[in-house]
Design an enzyme around this catalytic site. Structure first.
Site, PDB file in Angstrom:
ATOM      1  N   ASP A  11       0.856  -1.193   0.000  1.00 28.76           N
ATOM      2  CA  ASP A  11       0.000   0.000   0.000  1.00 28.76           C
ATOM      3  C   ASP A  11       0.887   1.235   0.000  1.00 28.76           C
ATOM      4  O   ASP A  11       2.068   1.157   0.354  1.00 28.76           O
ATOM      5  CB  ASP A  11      -0.915   0.025   1.238  1.00 28.76           C
ATOM      6  CG  ASP A  11      -1.870   1.221   1.226  1.00 28.76           C
ATOM      7  OD1 ASP A  11      -2.449   1.515   0.167  1.00 28.76           O
ATOM      8  OD2 ASP A  11      -2.016   1.890   2.268  1.00 28.76           O
ATOM      9  N   SER A  12       0.297   2.371  -0.365  1.00 31.15           N
ATOM     10  CA  SER A  12       1.050   3.625  -0.307  1.00 31.15           C
ATOM     11  C   SER A  12       1.468   3.920   1.141  1.00 31.15           C
ATOM     12  O   SER A  12       2.440   4.620   1.361  1.00 31.15           O
ATOM     13  CB  SER A  12       0.178   4.767  -0.828  1.00 31.15           C
ATOM     14  OG  SER A  12      -0.980   4.879  -0.030  1.00 31.15           O
ATOM     15  N   TYR A  43      -0.971   8.544  -2.524  1.00 32.47           N
ATOM     16  CA  TYR A  43      -0.953   8.369  -3.976  1.00 32.47           C
ATOM     17  C   TYR A  43      -2.220   8.966  -4.625  1.00 32.47           C
ATOM     18  O   TYR A  43      -2.243   9.215  -5.822  1.00 32.47           O
ATOM     19  CB  TYR A  43      -0.947   6.877  -4.327  1.00 32.47           C
ATOM     20  CG  TYR A  43       0.372   6.144  -4.205  1.00 32.47           C
ATOM     21  CD1 TYR A  43       1.484   6.707  -3.584  1.00 32.47           C
ATOM     22  CD2 TYR A  43       0.492   4.856  -4.726  1.00 32.47           C
ATOM     23  CE1 TYR A  43       2.677   5.992  -3.486  1.00 32.47           C
ATOM     24  CE2 TYR A  43       1.675   4.149  -4.640  1.00 32.47           C
ATOM     25  CZ  TYR A  43       2.763   4.718  -4.018  1.00 32.47           C
ATOM     26  OH  TYR A  43       3.930   4.005  -3.928  1.00 32.47           O
ATOM     27  N   GLY A  44      -3.257   9.136  -3.805  1.00 34.95           N
ATOM     28  CA  GLY A  44      -4.602   9.421  -4.313  1.00 34.95           C
ATOM     29  C   GLY A  44      -4.726  10.609  -5.245  1.00 34.95           C
ATOM     30  O   GLY A  44      -5.566  10.615  -6.126  1.00 34.95           O
ATOM     31  N   CYS A  74      -4.249  -1.479  -2.175  1.00 31.74           N
ATOM     32  CA  CYS A  74      -4.403  -0.048  -2.387  1.00 31.74           C
ATOM     33  C   CYS A  74      -5.316   0.117  -3.595  1.00 31.74           C
ATOM     34  O   CYS A  74      -4.993  -0.372  -4.690  1.00 31.74           O
ATOM     35  CB  CYS A  74      -3.024   0.560  -2.660  1.00 31.74           C
ATOM     36  SG  CYS A  74      -3.075   2.311  -3.079  1.00 31.74           S
ATOM     37  N   ASN A  75      -6.446   0.776  -3.398  1.00 34.81           N
ATOM     38  CA  ASN A  75      -7.387   0.952  -4.505  1.00 34.81           C
ATOM     39  C   ASN A  75      -6.818   1.849  -5.591  1.00 34.81           C
ATOM     40  O   ASN A  75      -7.057   1.634  -6.777  1.00 34.81           O
ATOM     41  CB  ASN A  75      -8.688   1.567  -3.983  1.00 34.81           C
ATOM     42  CG  ASN A  75      -9.476   0.577  -3.167  1.00 34.81           C
ATOM     43  OD1 ASN A  75     -10.313  -0.132  -3.704  1.00 34.81           O
ATOM     44  ND2 ASN A  75      -9.211   0.480  -1.875  1.00 34.81           N
ATOM     45  N   THR A  76      -6.060   2.854  -5.166  1.00 34.26           N
ATOM     46  CA  THR A  76      -5.512   3.800  -6.134  1.00 34.26           C
ATOM     47  C   THR A  76      -4.550   3.075  -7.074  1.00 34.26           C
ATOM     48  O   THR A  76      -4.605   3.235  -8.294  1.00 34.26           O
ATOM     49  CB  THR A  76      -4.814   4.957  -5.397  1.00 34.26           C
ATOM     50  OG1 THR A  76      -5.686   5.417  -4.359  1.00 34.26           O
ATOM     51  CG2 THR A  76      -4.487   6.096  -6.327  1.00 34.26           C
ATOM     52  N   GLU A 159      -2.691   9.382   7.526  1.00 37.37           N
ATOM     53  CA  GLU A 159      -1.224   9.205   7.510  1.00 37.37           C
ATOM     54  C   GLU A 159      -0.560  10.116   8.554  1.00 37.37           C
ATOM     55  O   GLU A 159       0.471   9.768   9.110  1.00 37.37           O
ATOM     56  CB  GLU A 159      -0.655   9.508   6.120  1.00 37.37           C
ATOM     57  CG  GLU A 159      -0.877   8.409   5.097  1.00 37.37           C
ATOM     58  CD  GLU A 159       0.006   7.167   5.276  1.00 37.37           C
ATOM     59  OE1 GLU A 159       1.212   7.294   5.518  1.00 37.37           O
ATOM     60  OE2 GLU A 159      -0.537   6.042   5.165  1.00 37.37           O
ATOM     61  N   CYS A 193     -11.117   2.498  -0.071  1.00 36.02           N
ATOM     62  CA  CYS A 193      -9.729   2.900   0.177  1.00 36.02           C
ATOM     63  C   CYS A 193      -9.347   2.150   1.438  1.00 36.02           C
ATOM     64  O   CYS A 193     -10.092   2.173   2.429  1.00 36.02           O
ATOM     65  CB  CYS A 193      -9.622   4.400   0.392  1.00 36.02           C
ATOM     66  SG  CYS A 193      -7.988   4.891   1.009  1.00 36.02           S
ATOM     67  N   THR A 194      -8.213   1.472   1.386  1.00 31.69           N
ATOM     68  CA  THR A 194      -7.874   0.579   2.501  1.00 31.69           C
ATOM     69  C   THR A 194      -7.459   1.334   3.770  1.00 31.69           C
ATOM     70  O   THR A 194      -7.345   0.730   4.824  1.00 31.69           O
ATOM     71  CB  THR A 194      -6.765  -0.395   2.077  1.00 31.69           C
ATOM     72  OG1 THR A 194      -5.652   0.359   1.565  1.00 31.69           O
ATOM     73  CG2 THR A 194      -7.266  -1.348   1.004  1.00 31.69           C
ATOM     74  N   HIS A 195      -7.272   2.648   3.649  1.00 34.92           N
ATOM     75  CA  HIS A 195      -7.024   3.444   4.867  1.00 34.92           C
ATOM     76  C   HIS A 195      -8.317   3.637   5.683  1.00 34.92           C
ATOM     77  O   HIS A 195      -8.259   3.829   6.894  1.00 34.92           O
ATOM     78  CB  HIS A 195      -6.518   4.842   4.510  1.00 34.92           C
ATOM     79  CG  HIS A 195      -5.061   4.929   4.192  1.00 34.92           C
ATOM     80  ND1 HIS A 195      -4.507   4.364   3.072  1.00 34.92           N
ATOM     81  CD2 HIS A 195      -4.033   5.537   4.860  1.00 34.92           C
ATOM     82  CE1 HIS A 195      -3.202   4.644   3.045  1.00 34.92           C
ATOM     83  NE2 HIS A 195      -2.898   5.342   4.124  1.00 34.92           N
TER      84      HIS A 195
HETATM   85  N1  DGL Z   1      -4.954   2.937   0.787  1.00 36.49           N
HETATM   86  C1  DGL Z   1      -4.897   3.583  -0.494  1.00 36.49           C
HETATM   87  C2  DGL Z   1      -6.141   3.201  -1.287  1.00 36.49           C
HETATM   88  O1  DGL Z   1      -6.730   2.164  -1.007  1.00 36.49           O
HETATM   89  C3  DGL Z   1      -4.645   5.037  -0.329  1.00 36.49           C
HETATM   90  C4  DGL Z   1      -4.099   5.697  -1.531  1.00 36.49           C
HETATM   91  C5  DGL Z   1      -3.397   6.995  -1.276  1.00 36.49           C
HETATM   92  O2  DGL Z   1      -2.235   6.934  -0.876  1.00 36.49           O
HETATM   93  O3  DGL Z   1      -4.005   8.050  -1.478  1.00 36.49           O
HETATM   94  O4  DGL Z   1      -6.538   3.863  -2.218  1.00 36.49           O
END
Ligand code: DGL
Length: 275
Positions: A11-12, A43-44, A74-76, A159, A193-195
């Site tokens: 993940d990011s 990353y978003g 990470c979805n992004t 974050e 988003c996994t966050h």
């Molecule tokens: N956890 C990432 C996701 O699922 C976050 C991406 C990001 O860093 O913005 O999209």
């Protein structure tokens, strides 16, 4: 690459820990490497090219560390990089190496959770504007009315641990309410988003029973279990000592503190350079 190897989870930043946690509950026997690119998160809001390049660097790095399979938790990255990596880069690297994302398992599952067939999606700017959920959901659950809301501030807040501040909570509340007010018939909200599962208790509080909030971790873990059962050669290439290595591109002390809070276990991360 011969011999047994790991499952990589990328993940990011911290978000992928919400997926790792569920993977380790359902598939505790395997060995994992978690990699958070915390130094370059989020990353978003980044362009397709940048997310692709960062994700490819992470995938190559995890392959060189001995991963046989990588989950882009990470979805992004799943929205902006997965397909190109699968179609273009894996063949050159090692045709038996696999990279999987989180969008497909979620869209295969989520339609069956909704009674009204009105589903809300909360995600990063990148995920929402790629419309990956719209495209994938259409393949597996036709007739769903999808409403999406980009929440560009949520990952930066999580974050930096500011999601618990009053100003952070006000931003989160405004975005959440704006999604469910766009379509009052929404009964399911997917945290795409996994966050976001890290703030699920607060979202439940705001929702107050109005919608059911779904995190991806359990869905992704169930689908991986099923995938490994169907891909025995790959399954036998993953080592089984129940170990987990944590890697971050940021300072390990910062990572350890946040990861320990979330996972409720001692974390001893190693700092790595992936570019
Ligand atoms: N956890 C990432 C996701 O699922 C976050 C991406 C990001 O860093 O913005 O999209």
């Amino acid at each position: 690459m011969g011999g047994k190897g790991f499952i990589g989870v990328f993940d990011s930043g911290y978000g992928g820990l919400t997926v790792l946690n569920e993977l380790r509950k359902r598939l505790p026997q395997y060995d994992y490497i978690y990699l958070g690119d915390n130094a370059r998160a989020p990353y978003g809001n980044r362009s397709f090219d940048v997310v692709h390049d960062f994700t490819l660097e992470a995938v190559r790095f995890l392959y060189n560390k001995g991963c046989r399979l990588v989950i882009l938790a990470c979805n992004t990255s799943s929205a902006k990089a997965l397909r190109t990596i699968q179609q273009r880069h894996l063949k050159e690297m090692d045709p038996s190496f696999r990279v999987l994302g989180v969008i497909r398992p979620s869209t295969e599952t989520i339609g069956s959770y909704s009674k009204t067939k009105h589903i809300g999606i909360l995600g990063t700017d990148g995920t929402v504007h790629s419309n990956s959920y719209g495209i994938e959901l259409n393949k597996f659950s036709q007739g769903i009315r999808l409403t999406q809301q980009a929440c560009p501030m949520w990952v930066p807040l999580i974050e930096s641990n500011k999601h618990i501040s009053e100003s952070g909570k006000a931003i989160i509340k405004e975005d959440f309410l704006s999604l469910i007010e766009k379509d009052p018939e929404i009964d399911i909200v997917l945290l795409a988003c996994t966050h976001y599962p890290l703030i699920a208790p607060y979202l439940e509080e705001i929702s107050n029973g109005r919608v059911r909030i779904i995190s991806q971790g359990p869905i992704v873990a169930d689908k991986l279990k099923d995938y490994l059962n169907r891909h025995k050669t790959l399954q036998h290439q993953i080592s089984q000592k129940s170990e987990c290595l944590f890697l971050t591109t940021e300072r390990p002390e910062v990572f350890n503190k946040s990861a320990e809070n979330f996972l409720s276990m001692k974390v001893n991360a190693e700092q790595v350079k992936i570019s």
